[in-house]
Design a protein around this motif. Sequence first.
Motif, PDB file in Angstrom:
ATOM      1  N   ASP A 233      -7.813  -1.401  -8.449  1.00  9.05           N
ATOM      2  CA  ASP A 233      -6.603  -1.550  -9.253  1.00  9.05           C
ATOM      3  C   ASP A 233      -5.420  -0.953  -8.504  1.00  9.05           C
ATOM      4  O   ASP A 233      -4.886   0.090  -8.861  1.00  9.05           O
ATOM      5  CB  ASP A 233      -6.775  -0.879 -10.615  1.00  9.05           C
ATOM      6  CG  ASP A 233      -7.240   0.564 -10.489  1.00  9.05           C
ATOM      7  OD1 ASP A 233      -7.741   0.926  -9.405  1.00  9.05           O
ATOM      8  OD2 ASP A 233      -7.109   1.320 -11.470  1.00  9.05           O
ATOM      9  N   GLN A 234      -5.024  -1.631  -7.426  1.00 14.59           N
ATOM     10  CA  GLN A 234      -3.905  -1.145  -6.629  1.00 14.59           C
ATOM     11  C   GLN A 234      -2.592  -1.325  -7.386  1.00 14.59           C
ATOM     12  O   GLN A 234      -2.305  -2.390  -7.926  1.00 14.59           O
ATOM     13  CB  GLN A 234      -3.846  -1.911  -5.301  1.00 14.59           C
ATOM     14  CG  GLN A 234      -5.047  -1.728  -4.413  1.00 14.59           C
ATOM     15  CD  GLN A 234      -5.057  -0.382  -3.728  1.00 14.59           C
ATOM     16  OE1 GLN A 234      -4.068   0.345  -3.760  1.00 14.59           O
ATOM     17  NE2 GLN A 234      -6.174  -0.045  -3.134  1.00 14.59           N
ATOM     18  N   GLN A 235      -1.789  -0.262  -7.405  1.00 11.51           N
ATOM     19  CA  GLN A 235      -0.481  -0.327  -8.015  1.00 11.51           C
ATOM     20  C   GLN A 235       0.534  -0.842  -6.998  1.00 11.51           C
ATOM     21  O   GLN A 235       0.343  -0.722  -5.787  1.00 11.51           O
ATOM     22  CB  GLN A 235      -0.056   1.055  -8.522  1.00 11.51           C
ATOM     23  CG  GLN A 235      -0.987   1.646  -9.565  1.00 11.51           C
ATOM     24  CD  GLN A 235      -1.063   0.796 -10.815  1.00 11.51           C
ATOM     25  OE1 GLN A 235      -0.066   0.218 -11.245  1.00 11.51           O
ATOM     26  NE2 GLN A 235      -2.262   0.706 -11.401  1.00 11.51           N
ATOM     27  N   PRO A 236       1.643  -1.464  -7.481  1.00  6.01           N
ATOM     28  CA  PRO A 236       2.665  -1.940  -6.536  1.00  6.01           C
ATOM     29  C   PRO A 236       3.169  -0.817  -5.641  1.00  6.01           C
ATOM     30  O   PRO A 236       3.436   0.298  -6.099  1.00  6.01           O
ATOM     31  CB  PRO A 236       3.769  -2.477  -7.460  1.00  6.01           C
ATOM     32  CG  PRO A 236       3.058  -2.816  -8.733  1.00  6.01           C
ATOM     33  CD  PRO A 236       1.964  -1.814  -8.877  1.00  6.01           C
ATOM     34  N   ASN A 237       3.283  -1.132  -4.366  1.00  4.22           N
ATOM     35  CA  ASN A 237       3.791  -0.186  -3.357  1.00  4.22           C
ATOM     36  C   ASN A 237       2.916   1.066  -3.223  1.00  4.22           C
ATOM     37  O   ASN A 237       3.383   2.106  -2.739  1.00  4.22           O
ATOM     38  CB  ASN A 237       5.232   0.236  -3.684  1.00  4.22           C
ATOM     39  CG  ASN A 237       6.183  -0.933  -3.761  1.00  4.22           C
ATOM     40  OD1 ASN A 237       6.064  -1.878  -2.985  1.00  4.22           O
ATOM     41  ND2 ASN A 237       7.123  -0.890  -4.693  1.00  4.22           N
ATOM     42  N   SER A 238       1.674   0.981  -3.643  1.00  2.99           N
ATOM     43  CA  SER A 238       0.786   2.148  -3.522  1.00  2.99           C
ATOM     44  C   SER A 238       0.293   2.354  -2.101  1.00  2.99           C
ATOM     45  O   SER A 238      -0.260   3.420  -1.787  1.00  2.99           O
ATOM     46  CB  SER A 238      -0.415   1.987  -4.463  1.00  2.99           C
ATOM     47  OG  SER A 238      -1.198   0.862  -4.078  1.00  2.99           O
ATOM     48  N   LEU A 239       0.490   1.374  -1.240  1.00  2.73           N
ATOM     49  CA  LEU A 239       0.009   1.484   0.132  1.00  2.73           C
ATOM     50  C   LEU A 239       1.099   1.870   1.120  1.00  2.73           C
ATOM     51  O   LEU A 239       0.879   1.842   2.329  1.00  2.73           O
ATOM     52  CB  LEU A 239      -0.621   0.154   0.575  1.00  2.73           C
ATOM     53  CG  LEU A 239      -1.825  -0.322  -0.241  1.00  2.73           C
ATOM     54  CD1 LEU A 239      -2.396  -1.595   0.347  1.00  2.73           C
ATOM     55  CD2 LEU A 239      -2.907   0.743  -0.311  1.00  2.73           C
ATOM     56  N   ASN A 240       2.271   2.241   0.601  1.00  6.43           N
ATOM     57  CA  ASN A 240       3.336   2.664   1.509  1.00  6.43           C
ATOM     58  C   ASN A 240       2.953   3.928   2.262  1.00  6.43           C
ATOM     59  O   ASN A 240       3.256   4.092   3.452  1.00  6.43           O
ATOM     60  CB  ASN A 240       4.635   2.886   0.727  1.00  6.43           C
ATOM     61  CG  ASN A 240       5.214   1.581   0.216  1.00  6.43           C
ATOM     62  OD1 ASN A 240       4.893   0.506   0.722  1.00  6.43           O
ATOM     63  ND2 ASN A 240       6.074   1.664  -0.792  1.00  6.43           N
ATOM     64  N   ASP A 241       2.276   4.853   1.559  1.00  8.78           N
ATOM     65  CA  ASP A 241       1.829   6.082   2.217  1.00  8.78           C
ATOM     66  C   ASP A 241       0.777   5.773   3.275  1.00  8.78           C
ATOM     67  O   ASP A 241       0.696   6.475   4.301  1.00  8.78           O
ATOM     68  CB  ASP A 241       1.260   7.060   1.190  1.00  8.78           C
ATOM     69  CG  ASP A 241       2.342   7.638   0.287  1.00  8.78           C
ATOM     70  OD1 ASP A 241       3.519   7.603   0.695  1.00  8.78           O
ATOM     71  OD2 ASP A 241       2.014   8.120  -0.812  1.00  8.78           O
ATOM     72  N   CYS A 242      -0.026   4.739   3.059  1.00  6.99           N
ATOM     73  CA  CYS A 242      -1.040   4.371   4.052  1.00  6.99           C
ATOM     74  C   CYS A 242      -0.397   3.925   5.363  1.00  6.99           C
ATOM     75  O   CYS A 242      -0.922   4.218   6.450  1.00  6.99           O
ATOM     76  CB  CYS A 242      -1.937   3.272   3.505  1.00  6.99           C
ATOM     77  SG  CYS A 242      -3.121   3.836   2.259  1.00  6.99           S
ATOM     78  N   GLN A 243       0.733   3.246   5.268  1.00  4.17           N
ATOM     79  CA  GLN A 243       1.429   2.827   6.485  1.00  4.17           C
ATOM     80  C   GLN A 243       1.848   4.044   7.310  1.00  4.17           C
ATOM     81  O   GLN A 243       1.687   4.077   8.535  1.00  4.17           O
ATOM     82  CB  GLN A 243       2.667   1.990   6.116  1.00  4.17           C
ATOM     83  CG  GLN A 243       2.353   0.624   5.551  1.00  4.17           C
ATOM     84  CD  GLN A 243       2.099  -0.389   6.649  1.00  4.17           C
ATOM     85  OE1 GLN A 243       1.836  -0.049   7.789  1.00  4.17           O
ATOM     86  NE2 GLN A 243       2.141  -1.661   6.303  1.00  4.17           N
ATOM     87  N   ARG A 244       2.374   5.057   6.637  1.00  2.97           N
ATOM     88  CA  ARG A 244       2.791   6.272   7.338  1.00  2.97           C
ATOM     89  C   ARG A 244       1.580   6.987   7.936  1.00  2.97           C
ATOM     90  O   ARG A 244       1.619   7.457   9.077  1.00  2.97           O
ATOM     91  CB  ARG A 244       3.528   7.187   6.364  1.00  2.97           C
ATOM     92  CG  ARG A 244       3.919   8.535   6.935  1.00  2.97           C
ATOM     93  CD  ARG A 244       4.630   9.370   5.887  1.00  2.97           C
ATOM     94  NE  ARG A 244       3.811   9.509   4.683  1.00  2.97           N
ATOM     95  CZ  ARG A 244       2.830  10.411   4.575  1.00  2.97           C
ATOM     96  NH1 ARG A 244       2.519  11.206   5.579  1.00  2.97           N
ATOM     97  NH2 ARG A 244       2.132  10.500   3.450  1.00  2.97           N
ATOM     98  N   LEU A 245       0.495   7.067   7.159  1.00  2.00           N
ATOM     99  CA  LEU A 245      -0.701   7.736   7.657  1.00  2.00           C
ATOM    100  C   LEU A 245      -1.303   6.998   8.856  1.00  2.00           C
ATOM    101  O   LEU A 245      -1.771   7.621   9.816  1.00  2.00           O
ATOM    102  CB  LEU A 245      -1.733   7.836   6.531  1.00  2.00           C
ATOM    103  CG  LEU A 245      -1.405   8.812   5.394  1.00  2.00           C
ATOM    104  CD1 LEU A 245      -2.398   8.640   4.250  1.00  2.00           C
ATOM    105  CD2 LEU A 245      -1.410  10.244   5.894  1.00  2.00           C
ATOM    106  N   LEU A 246      -1.298   5.672   8.803  1.00  2.88           N
ATOM    107  CA  LEU A 246      -1.861   4.896   9.910  1.00  2.88           C
ATOM    108  C   LEU A 246      -1.019   5.033  11.171  1.00  2.88           C
ATOM    109  O   LEU A 246      -1.547   4.996  12.288  1.00  2.88           O
ATOM    110  CB  LEU A 246      -1.969   3.425   9.510  1.00  2.88           C
ATOM    111  CG  LEU A 246      -3.059   3.113   8.476  1.00  2.88           C
ATOM    112  CD1 LEU A 246      -2.923   1.682   7.977  1.00  2.88           C
ATOM    113  CD2 LEU A 246      -4.447   3.337   9.062  1.00  2.88           C
TER     114      LEU A 246
END
Length: 688
Positions: A233-246
Amino acid sequence: MDPLEETHSTTSEYPVGQNQWMEITDLFTESVKDLQLGELLHDDLFGLFEAMSAIEMMDPKMDAGMLCNRGARKITSFEQAVTDGLLPLNDLEAITLLGIVDGTLARLVSWLEGHSLAQTVFTCLYLHRPYAPQDRALKVFCLAVYKLLDVIKDLLHKAEVYEEEDFQPMQYGFHLNPDISEQRMIGMLREVEEELHRKVRNKQAERETQAIFARIKFIRIFLQVLNTLRKEDQQPNSLNDCQRLLHSAGEVLQIMKDTVELGQGAKDDEEELACFEPSINQRLLPPTFPRYTKIKKRSDSIAHFIEMTDRLKVVCKAQGITSFHQAIELFADFSQSSPCLVSRSALQLVGRNVGTTKEALKEAIKNFCAPQALSSRVSTSAKLAAENFLAKAARPAFSLLQLSGHNRARQRDKLAMLLEEFSILQEDAERADAACALALGVPARPHFATWALYHTLRAQALYLLAGFELELYAEHECYYIYWYLYECIYGWLISTLSRADSLLQEAWNGSVGTPSGNKGGRRQKPNKATKRPRPHGRDAVRLQAYQQLAGGYFKALLGLLREELLQAPLPGFDRERVRFEHRFSAFTRLSAPPSAAYRDFRAAAQAAGSQGSEQLFLCAGRHFAQAGQLLAAGGSVDAPLARTAKTNFVLLRLLAAGHRPKIKPTFCFNESRHFPVICLTEGQLTHE
C-alpha cells in the motif's frame, strides 16, 4: 564384503529382513571386457534413465559427499571452531572483519542468483550464532544479515514472479526473523555507523576502517530501501526518500568497489577465511542431486549491487504511473534490460497494482478508442455493461504486467497461456460492445473489441520475438517466423491502430449519435472542426517499419535458402509443415486474428520466389530501405535498427547484382535481439 557361502541358493532361503551381500566386482569386470570405451549396454530393467539417475559411489562428480568433503580441512562447527581458536569473537582485526563482511555479501548475491541458503549465506559460521560475537560491528552485521534475508524473502513472495531456477525459498531450519524490529535494526546499524564514522574522521584511521564504515552504511541503506519497497500500500510520493537513499548507496558502493581487495581472503591466491565452511550444512540438504554452488567473486557481488541500485532508481520513478499503457511500456523496457530478481520484484509491487486498477484500465481504454459507454452522461445499463467488461479485463491485464517480472524464458511460456485468456476476453469485448450499443441506441462500434484485439496482437508479437532472444529458431526456420510477423501480426496491428484512430475521430467530431435517453431524443450534429492529429500515428509508423523489416528478412532468407547459402535439414528429415504448425500452435485457439495455415505460407513463398533469387534480394533491399526511412524519423531510440536496415540494404543490393559469398552468411544480433545484421565482408563476395 563377505561372499555368500552358498551362491546358488535362492533369496527365499534367507531369513526375512536379513541383508545378503555378494561380491560382483569380478563378474562385472568379466561382463564388460568386450565393450569399447564409450559403449553402453542396454537392459530392459536398466536403461538410459536409470543410468543417468544412478550415483557412482566415491566419484567426486556424482557423489555429493565426496565433492564436499575433499580438501585437507575437516568440517568444523561453530563451537569447535571457537574452541580451536579459528573464530575470534572479539578484537577482530580490520582486515579480518572486512573479509567476513565482503565474503558474506558475496554469498548473499549467490543466494539471490538461485542457490540455496544452506550452501551460500549460512556457510558463514558466525551466522549460526549471531549473538555470540562480542565485537559490536560483527554482531550487528550478523543480525542485519538475518533481517535482510527476511525482508528480501518477504518482498519476493509478495511479487510472485520468481521460479525455481531464480530463487530457493527454503530456510533449512534457520529462523530468519530475530526478535528485533526493522526500525530497531536500522537504529543499531546507525549506532555502529556513527561509531565508525568517528574513527574515520581521525586522520590516523586505517583505510580498512573506512571500508568497513562504507559497508555498514550500505547495509543500513539497503535495508531501509527494501523495507519501503516491499509495502504493497504505497502512498503517493512515499518513494522520494528512497531516491535520496539510493543516491547515497551509489556513493558508498563506489568506495566498496575501490576497497574490495583490502579484506582478508579477497585475492585469488589467498585461502578463504575459516569462518566460511562450505560443507557445514551438508546434512540439511535434501536427498537429491545438489546444485553445484560456485560462490560469486567479491568484486562481482559489488558490481551486482551497483546494477541493482541503478535499477531500483528506475523502480522508484515508476510510482507516478497512472495509465495501464504507460505501465506496459515501462515494464517491457525494464524487462529487456535483464534485471535481477529483487529489482523486477520491486517494480511489480510499485507499479503493477497501480496500473491495473479499474480506473487505470478505464482511462487507458478511453485514451485508446474513446468508447461512449465510459463517458459520465450515459444510461445505467450502458455503464453496467462497461463495468462488467472492465472487471473481466482486470485479470488478463494483471497477468500481462505480472509476466514481465518473470525471467525471459518463462515469459514466453506464460504468453502462450495468456493468449487463451485474451481469446475469451475478445468474446467478452464483442458482447460488451453490442450491449452498450443497445443501451445507448446507437450503431454498434467495436470499441472494446479493438482494445482487446490490440493487446492480443502485441502478445503474439512478443511470443514470436522471444524465440529469437532465446535462440529457439534454426536458421532455416526464421524465414517463416518473419513471414508470419510481416503478413499477419504487424499488418493486423497497423489496421487495429488505424481503426482506433477512426473511433477517436468519431468521438471528437460527435459523428456517433447521443444516447436515446437525452431530451427529445435529438442527435448532435457532427462538428465541422478540423481533423485532429492521429494519437496512434507514431506507434503506427514504428509498426510499419517493423513490418518492412520482417518482410525484408522473409524475402532475403528465402533467397539465401534457394541459393543454398543457409544450412537446411536433409530432405529425409525435413518436415517443414510439422515445424511450422509447432511454432504457431499457441495461436490456433484465437478467433481474431485467425491462425495462418501452412498452405498460405507456401503460396506466399512460391509467389515471392517465382521470379528468381536476384529479384528476391532486390525486393528485400527495398523493404530494408523503406524501413530505414521510417526508423530515421524515430530519433536516437530507433537509431540501432536504422543502422541494421541500412547495412542489410547494402548487402542485398550486392547480392541482387550477382555477387555471391564464398562462405555462408552469419547473423549478428548485437544491435537488436530480434532483427539481425546479415554479416558478409567485401572480401567474401565474388561476382558470377
